[in-house]
Scaffold this motif. Sequence first.
Motif, PDB file in Angstrom:
ATOM      1  N   LYS A   1       0.869  -1.162  -0.050  1.00 38.50           N
ATOM      2  CA  LYS A   1      -0.021  -0.023   0.017  1.00 38.50           C
ATOM      3  C   LYS A   1       0.950   1.359   0.103  1.00 38.50           C
ATOM      4  O   LYS A   1       0.432   2.320   0.147  1.00 38.50           O
ATOM      5  CB  LYS A   1      -0.896  -0.023   1.161  1.00 38.50           C
ATOM      6  N   GLY A   2       2.262   1.219  -0.359  1.00 33.97           N
ATOM      7  CA  GLY A   2       2.927   2.301  -0.266  1.00 33.97           C
ATOM      8  C   GLY A   2       4.071   2.680   0.810  1.00 33.97           C
ATOM      9  O   GLY A   2       4.206   1.535   1.743  1.00 33.97           O
ATOM     10  N   GLY A   3       4.904   3.469   0.863  1.00 34.60           N
ATOM     11  CA  GLY A   3       5.933   3.842   1.744  1.00 34.60           C
ATOM     12  C   GLY A   3       7.171   2.981   1.732  1.00 34.60           C
ATOM     13  O   GLY A   3       8.122   3.130   2.517  1.00 34.60           O
ATOM     14  N   TYR A   4       7.271   2.190   0.280  1.00 37.88           N
ATOM     15  CA  TYR A   4       8.490   1.315   0.611  1.00 37.88           C
ATOM     16  C   TYR A   4       9.745   2.097   0.234  1.00 37.88           C
ATOM     17  O   TYR A   4      10.756   1.772   0.376  1.00 37.88           O
ATOM     18  CB  TYR A   4       8.203   0.260  -0.517  1.00 37.88           C
ATOM     19  N   LEU A   5       9.601   3.368  -0.280  1.00 39.04           N
ATOM     20  CA  LEU A   5      10.692   4.261  -0.477  1.00 39.04           C
ATOM     21  C   LEU A   5      10.806   5.335   0.821  1.00 39.04           C
ATOM     22  O   LEU A   5      11.862   6.288   0.679  1.00 39.04           O
ATOM     23  CB  LEU A   5      10.421   5.151  -1.697  1.00 39.04           C
ATOM     24  N   GLY A   6       9.957   5.239   1.776  1.00 41.38           N
ATOM     25  CA  GLY A   6      10.011   6.139   2.999  1.00 41.38           C
ATOM     26  C   GLY A   6       8.813   6.692   2.995  1.00 41.38           C
ATOM     27  O   GLY A   6       8.135   7.294   2.050  1.00 41.38           O
ATOM     28  N   VAL A   7       8.324   7.358   3.930  1.00 41.72           N
ATOM     29  CA  VAL A   7       6.702   7.832   4.225  1.00 41.72           C
ATOM     30  C   VAL A   7       7.127   9.450   4.180  1.00 41.72           C
ATOM     31  O   VAL A   7       7.626   9.855   5.359  1.00 41.72           O
ATOM     32  CB  VAL A   7       6.131   7.174   5.593  1.00 41.72           C
ATOM     33  N   VAL A   8       6.877   9.975   3.115  1.00 36.97           N
ATOM     34  CA  VAL A   8       7.014  11.698   3.111  1.00 36.97           C
ATOM     35  C   VAL A   8       5.644  12.136   3.646  1.00 36.97           C
ATOM     36  O   VAL A   8       5.484  13.238   4.129  1.00 36.97           O
ATOM     37  CB  VAL A   8       7.474  11.955   1.792  1.00 36.97           C
ATOM     38  N   THR A   9       4.473  11.586   2.979  1.00 37.96           N
ATOM     39  CA  THR A   9       3.262  11.982   3.248  1.00 37.96           C
ATOM     40  C   THR A   9       2.107  10.923   3.730  1.00 37.96           C
ATOM     41  O   THR A   9       2.552   9.860   3.138  1.00 37.96           O
ATOM     42  CB  THR A   9       2.728  12.977   2.255  1.00 37.96           C
ATOM     43  N   THR A  10       1.343  11.264   4.373  1.00 40.21           N
ATOM     44  CA  THR A  10       0.062  10.376   4.693  1.00 40.21           C
ATOM     45  C   THR A  10      -1.066  10.846   4.247  1.00 40.21           C
ATOM     46  O   THR A  10      -1.519  12.127   4.450  1.00 40.21           O
ATOM     47  CB  THR A  10       0.107  10.076   6.135  1.00 40.21           C
ATOM     48  N   TYR A  11      -2.107  10.112   3.550  1.00 39.53           N
ATOM     49  CA  TYR A  11      -3.400  10.363   3.072  1.00 39.53           C
ATOM     50  C   TYR A  11      -4.253   9.881   4.032  1.00 39.53           C
ATOM     51  O   TYR A  11      -4.080   8.811   4.580  1.00 39.53           O
ATOM     52  CB  TYR A  11      -3.400   9.914   1.565  1.00 39.53           C
ATOM     53  N   PRO A  12      -5.677  10.569   3.946  1.00 36.58           N
ATOM     54  CA  PRO A  12      -6.777  10.154   4.847  1.00 36.58           C
ATOM     55  C   PRO A  12      -7.274   8.584   4.585  1.00 36.58           C
ATOM     56  O   PRO A  12      -7.604   7.834   5.201  1.00 36.58           O
ATOM     57  CB  PRO A  12      -7.743  11.054   4.954  1.00 36.58           C
ATOM     58  N   SER A  13      -7.029   8.369   3.227  1.00 35.22           N
ATOM     59  CA  SER A  13      -7.565   7.015   2.805  1.00 35.22           C
ATOM     60  C   SER A  13      -6.682   6.704   1.477  1.00 35.22           C
ATOM     61  O   SER A  13      -5.958   7.111   1.129  1.00 35.22           O
ATOM     62  CB  SER A  13      -9.055   7.390   2.177  1.00 35.22           C
ATOM     63  N   GLU A  14      -7.047   5.331   1.220  1.00 29.34           N
ATOM     64  CA  GLU A  14      -6.301   4.780  -0.181  1.00 29.34           C
ATOM     65  C   GLU A  14      -6.576   5.368  -1.176  1.00 29.34           C
ATOM     66  O   GLU A  14      -5.759   5.517  -2.239  1.00 29.34           O
ATOM     67  CB  GLU A  14      -6.782   3.404  -0.059  1.00 29.34           C
ATOM     68  N   LEU A  15      -8.016   5.800  -1.356  1.00 31.74           N
ATOM     69  CA  LEU A  15      -8.575   6.454  -2.695  1.00 31.74           C
ATOM     70  C   LEU A  15      -7.790   7.792  -2.904  1.00 31.74           C
ATOM     71  O   LEU A  15      -7.395   8.115  -3.922  1.00 31.74           O
ATOM     72  CB  LEU A  15      -9.804   6.510  -2.628  1.00 31.74           C
TER      73      LEU A  15
END
Length: 602
Positions: A518-532
């Motif tokens: 679901k993401g973040g595999y390069l490092g978590v720079v930003t977080t979204y409220p939902s997958e969409l």
Amino acid sequence: MTTLHGIDYAVMLLYFGFVLGIGAMLRRYVHTSEDFFLSGRSIPAWVTGLAFISANLGAQEVIGMGASGAKYGIATSHFYWIGAIPAMVFVGLFMMPFYYGSRARSVPEYLKLRFDEKTRGLNAISFAVMTVFSSGISLYAMGKLLNLLLGWSFDLSILVAAGIVLAYIFLGGLTSAIYNEVLQFFLIVFGFAPLVFLGLRDVGGWPGLAGRLAGVATANGYAPGAYTQSWRFMGSASANPVGVEWFGLVMGLGFVLSFGYWCTDFLVVQRAMAANSMTAARRTPLIAAVPKMLFPFLVIVPGMLALVVSPTSGVRQAGPAVTASPPSLTSQTSPTSAASAAGIVPPKRDARTGEPLRDAHGHVVLDYDLATPMMLVHFFPAGLLGLGLTALLASFMSGMAGNVTAFNTVWTYDLYQSYVRPGAPDAHYLAMGRLATVFGVAISVAAAYVAASFNNIMDFLQLVFAFVNAPLFATFALGMFWKRATGHGAFTGLVAGTLAAAIHHGLSLPAGAAVGVKGGYLGVVTTYPSELAQTFWTAIAAWVTCFAMSLATRPRPLEELRGLVYGLTSKPTDDVSRWYERPVSLALLVLAGAVVLNAIFF
């Protein structure tokens, strides 16, 4: 596990007999590769129109949109009234003249004519991968459904379902798929209309549903109307369950993902290319747009109902585990408690322990994909349950068959004929098309297991589209409407757009998700409220990057672009006399209907 009666099995077996019979009957008309892959371009507009919408109405839509209805509420309708209708009108009026008029046998082949071989090859490979993943999503959804309702093993379920689709596509090719899709369209309508009626009657109609969802909304920190009003709370990402503001929605879904899918995805374009005339090809997506506008009431509303119907109502009352539901979707219960569901939506469970899964914040992860199946089990009596299950099977088969027929065409014409065995007799390509059907289904079975990591298959499908269709649409937009676009620019843009999608996805993560698929595999720079929300912005990043990179081009001679670029192509004439058969008239009616529906549920 649900116990089916003899009449339920009879309905399902009758349907299986029909679909296999259609394939066997049409086999005698398949003599050439064009018959197998393009139905000889002989199908009338009303048939291709229903097939156009039915190919899109797969299990990932029926189950996935029900899941999104439970997860996001009526805002899911944006996938239809913003994320489909405008693009369907556009492809009918402006893009089909290029596809049909160029006599291209596939979308990648059009890219070869407009750009060059390497652009065609890149698109053919990425599209082939996307179709088997999409087909795998259908398999996963149907395997999970049969496992839940009939007690079949997941592995056996997907093998049986895949075998049925393989049989009738292998026999009759695209024509078999198209006529089965028309049958499946009507089965889905007649199978789900009673479900919506029974569910609304149980909760007191739309006012009762809105009242109950208002409680769910406030329990989750939203305004009371957040689940029943589609636009009013789109001013801020934190004010609606989708977790996206209006710009991300309109640009990400309404423009990039929507036009990227409907205008470039060979899965649906192939149905229009099988029409018997240019006018019929242009009318195909416009005819399909009419039922498309109304399908939210058949596929989204059941998911919304599943979130709030009482587990003690219906024909088959839920067990004690379900009746002990937490009061909101994100209730943070003790890790050792027996958490379960909201309404009749069950939690996603750990395959090893059987305990409810929890996200990074400790919240119970609901299995939204089961929202619609649970509604069927909850409300349908014997006989009607068989019809409802058959409708779900029909949705699975139409979606998977669409992907398989698109895959075998692109594999045979754009990869095998172009790079492996050019110049072979037509009978050889016909045989390869049938063989491609076999290994396409086999790869889809493997892809089904990847889909199991998402609790909403529609979210997963949109992510696949963000990687593949978003940059492709930028390439098409430039290629069809800008004379200076060339093969080098298109190829560079496609690669850069896909890489941009991967980078954005790798640097972002939905709230509550763990680093991984679901993401973040390069490092978590930003977080979204939902997958969409993450997916919409991934699509935007891919489109903008591809568009910008594709501008660095040197134009081709104009004579090489006639029939391929707007402004150098003769406007098509409509060979019909009635006003309502003309594509422009149909387009205006469809757009007016979409505006009215958006206003009603604003």
